[in-house]
Design an enzyme around this catalytic site. Structure first.
Site, PDB file in Angstrom:
ATOM      1  N   GLU A 137      -4.812  -8.117  -3.582  1.00 59.92           N
ATOM      2  CA  GLU A 137      -5.114  -8.063  -2.150  1.00 59.92           C
ATOM      3  C   GLU A 137      -4.316  -6.935  -1.522  1.00 59.92           C
ATOM      4  O   GLU A 137      -3.180  -6.674  -1.923  1.00 59.92           O
ATOM      5  CB  GLU A 137      -4.749  -9.411  -1.510  1.00 59.92           C
ATOM      6  CG  GLU A 137      -4.947  -9.473  -0.006  1.00 59.92           C
ATOM      7  CD  GLU A 137      -3.629  -9.423   0.770  1.00 59.92           C
ATOM      8  OE1 GLU A 137      -3.662  -9.667   1.986  1.00 59.92           O
ATOM      9  OE2 GLU A 137      -2.573  -9.109   0.175  1.00 59.92           O
ATOM     10  N   ARG A 164      -8.794  -7.856   4.991  1.00 54.86           N
ATOM     11  CA  ARG A 164      -8.063  -7.429   3.807  1.00 54.86           C
ATOM     12  C   ARG A 164      -9.055  -7.135   2.685  1.00 54.86           C
ATOM     13  O   ARG A 164     -10.106  -7.778   2.598  1.00 54.86           O
ATOM     14  CB  ARG A 164      -7.078  -8.517   3.346  1.00 54.86           C
ATOM     15  CG  ARG A 164      -5.900  -8.744   4.289  1.00 54.86           C
ATOM     16  CD  ARG A 164      -4.996  -7.534   4.334  1.00 54.86           C
ATOM     17  NE  ARG A 164      -3.801  -7.718   5.145  1.00 54.86           N
ATOM     18  CZ  ARG A 164      -3.694  -7.411   6.418  1.00 54.86           C
ATOM     19  NH1 ARG A 164      -4.750  -6.911   7.067  1.00 54.86           N
ATOM     20  NH2 ARG A 164      -2.555  -7.569   7.069  1.00 54.86           N
ATOM     21  N   ARG A 207      -8.469 -11.257  10.426  1.00 58.92           N
ATOM     22  CA  ARG A 207      -7.590 -10.551   9.486  1.00 58.92           C
ATOM     23  C   ARG A 207      -8.448  -9.959   8.374  1.00 58.92           C
ATOM     24  O   ARG A 207      -9.045 -10.690   7.581  1.00 58.92           O
ATOM     25  CB  ARG A 207      -6.556 -11.513   8.908  1.00 58.92           C
ATOM     26  CG  ARG A 207      -5.396 -10.839   8.179  1.00 58.92           C
ATOM     27  CD  ARG A 207      -4.353 -11.881   7.762  1.00 58.92           C
ATOM     28  NE  ARG A 207      -3.139 -11.284   7.213  1.00 58.92           N
ATOM     29  CZ  ARG A 207      -2.104 -10.872   7.922  1.00 58.92           C
ATOM     30  NH1 ARG A 207      -2.140 -10.989   9.250  1.00 58.92           N
ATOM     31  NH2 ARG A 207      -1.040 -10.353   7.348  1.00 58.92           N
ATOM     32  N   CYS A 224       0.852  -1.187   0.000  1.00 64.68           N
ATOM     33  CA  CYS A 224       0.000   0.000   0.000  1.00 64.68           C
ATOM     34  C   CYS A 224       0.886   1.234   0.000  1.00 64.68           C
ATOM     35  O   CYS A 224       1.660   1.453   0.917  1.00 64.68           O
ATOM     36  CB  CYS A 224      -0.893   0.007   1.234  1.00 64.68           C
ATOM     37  SG  CYS A 224      -2.032   1.401   1.313  1.00 64.68           S
TER      38      CYS A 224
END
Length: 401
Positions: free
Chosen positions: A121, A170, A168, A82
């Site tokens: 992802e 995502r 988690r 990112c």
């Protein structure tokens, strides 16, 4: 005989995408992969990948220097870092005037090879990045994909919602060539139905059959509104929720969906049953651990001299093993607030998670990262990895449709 699906895996790490897809079907054939950790003399993740999959067609180099040798493929996958995706004002035309960050390398490969499908992802904060202009980065990525001839869906997936042992979250992005109506006919389906019932993610990860009208947005990133990426980057304003779809005309429907949850695996079910090495136990610094995990209100000073309090709530210490684990971070096992501390099943003493337990939380086989890399990097690799069964589930759906 069913045709193979040729896969290219970018930013491959220790091979989570490949492991998930190949677990889903033997039809997935990885024809090329790339993994490179900048500024690292020893490439531990690359070495781990080679240990399990071999070195054929797996390149350890900066993707910007090898993107021209990527072979033809049907499916492009990758968990890309990112970064800041703003479009620089350089006077250059189109994408040539952008900052040299990794998204643009992905975009160049898609433009050159035109895979049928793209599966990416990222961390879910991508939907709100950057803080100074919420959603701009994601809007730029979506516009790039529709300009290249794709319809796009996204979904923020919490692995624990669908039965797995880690909370988690995502964001997964699935792009399909507009000509590939065999997957989903985006042009003939109502956008809300795509997100709730008919879309690729809706069929793969079922959600409650209702649209949250209070958390819904209809946006436009078409050329009619923003003539180019520079205009979009400069002026975009909008809210992206945890699920959405982009039509070929640049119209976006986004809403906050509620997953139809499956009972998750609790943390206690993945803990090692046999005796754990003493090096994982907390022998000292208990007071520091209690402080890090506890609630606190710390006085600080802003750059302008104004005082304020930095506050954070308390965390369970030790972690509750009757629920799924929290998100594994790259700093797991170090002395910090986010590391898990559990009661050992055998001794009843406090300890850290082992590398094997972290592998289990991401759905990797035991000792997947035991390939000669340093102890700390095994945690780092799992902090960067994805939950393999999520990818396996996506792969099975792609085969089914």
């Amino acid at each position: 005989m069913s045709q193979d699906i040729r896969v290219v895996e970018l930013f491959a790490g220790v091979g989570g995408f490949r492991l998930g897809l190949e677990s889903a079907s033997t039809r997935f054939k990885t024809v090329w992969a790339n993994q490179w950790e900048p500024n690292k003399k020893t490439q531990h993740a690359f070495d781990c990948y080679v240990e399990h999959f071999g070195s054929d067609n797996h390149v350890n180099a900066d993707i910007a220097t090898v993107k021209h040798i990527v072979p033809d493929h049907d499916l492009l996958v990758g968990g890309f870092p990112c970064q800041d995706y703003s479009v620089a004002s350089t006077g250059a035309k189109g994408i040539e005037g952008t900052k040299g960050v990794l998204w643009w390398e992905i975009r160049d490969i898609i433009e050159s090879k035109k895979p049928k499908w793209v599966l990416l992802e990222n961390v879910d904060r991508l939907l709100k990045s950057p803080s100074s202009q919420r959603g701009r980065d994601f809007a730029v990525i979506l516009r790039c994909l529709i300009d290249l001839g794709y319809c796009v869906e996204w979904r923020v997936i919490n692995a624990a919602d669908y039965g797995y042992a880690q909370r988690r979250r995502r964001v997964f992005i699935f792009a399909s060539q507009q000509s590939c109506a065999s997957i989903v006919d985006y042009s003939k389906t109502d956008p809300s139905d795509l997100v709730i019932k008919e879309g690729f993610f809706a069929q793969t990860f079922p959600v409650e059959d209702a649209v949250n009208t209070k958390k819904t947005s209809n946006l436009d990133i078409s050329k009619d509104k923003f003539k180019d990426l520079k205009a979009l980057s400069d002026s975009f304003a909008g809210q992206f929720y945890n699920a959405g779809v982009v039509q070929a005309d640049g119209s976006i429907f986004s809403t906050e969906i509620l997953p139809i949850k499956v009972d998750p695996v609790p943390l206690k079910d993945i803990l090692e049953e046999e005796a754990v090495d003493e090096k994982f136990f907390l022998k000292q610094n208990l007071e520091k651990w209690e402080y890090l995990k506890g609630a606190k209100k710390i006085p600080r000073i802003k750059p302008n001299g104004e005082p304020y309090f930095y506050a954070e709530g308390g965390m369970s210490f030790p972690d509750n093993i009757d629920v799924p684990a929290r998100t594994i971070l790259t700093s797991e096992s170090s002395v910090n607030r986010s590391s898990h501390v559990v009661v050992d099943k055998t001794s009843g003493k406090l300890r850290l998670l082992t590398p094997i337990e972290c592998e289990r939380l991401n759905g990797f086989p035991d000792n997947w990262t035991d390939t000669g890399m340093p102890h700390k990097f095994r945690y780092f690799a799992m902090g960067n990895a994805l939950v393999v069964p999520i990818v396996e589930r996506i792969g099975k759906q792609l085969i089914n449709v």
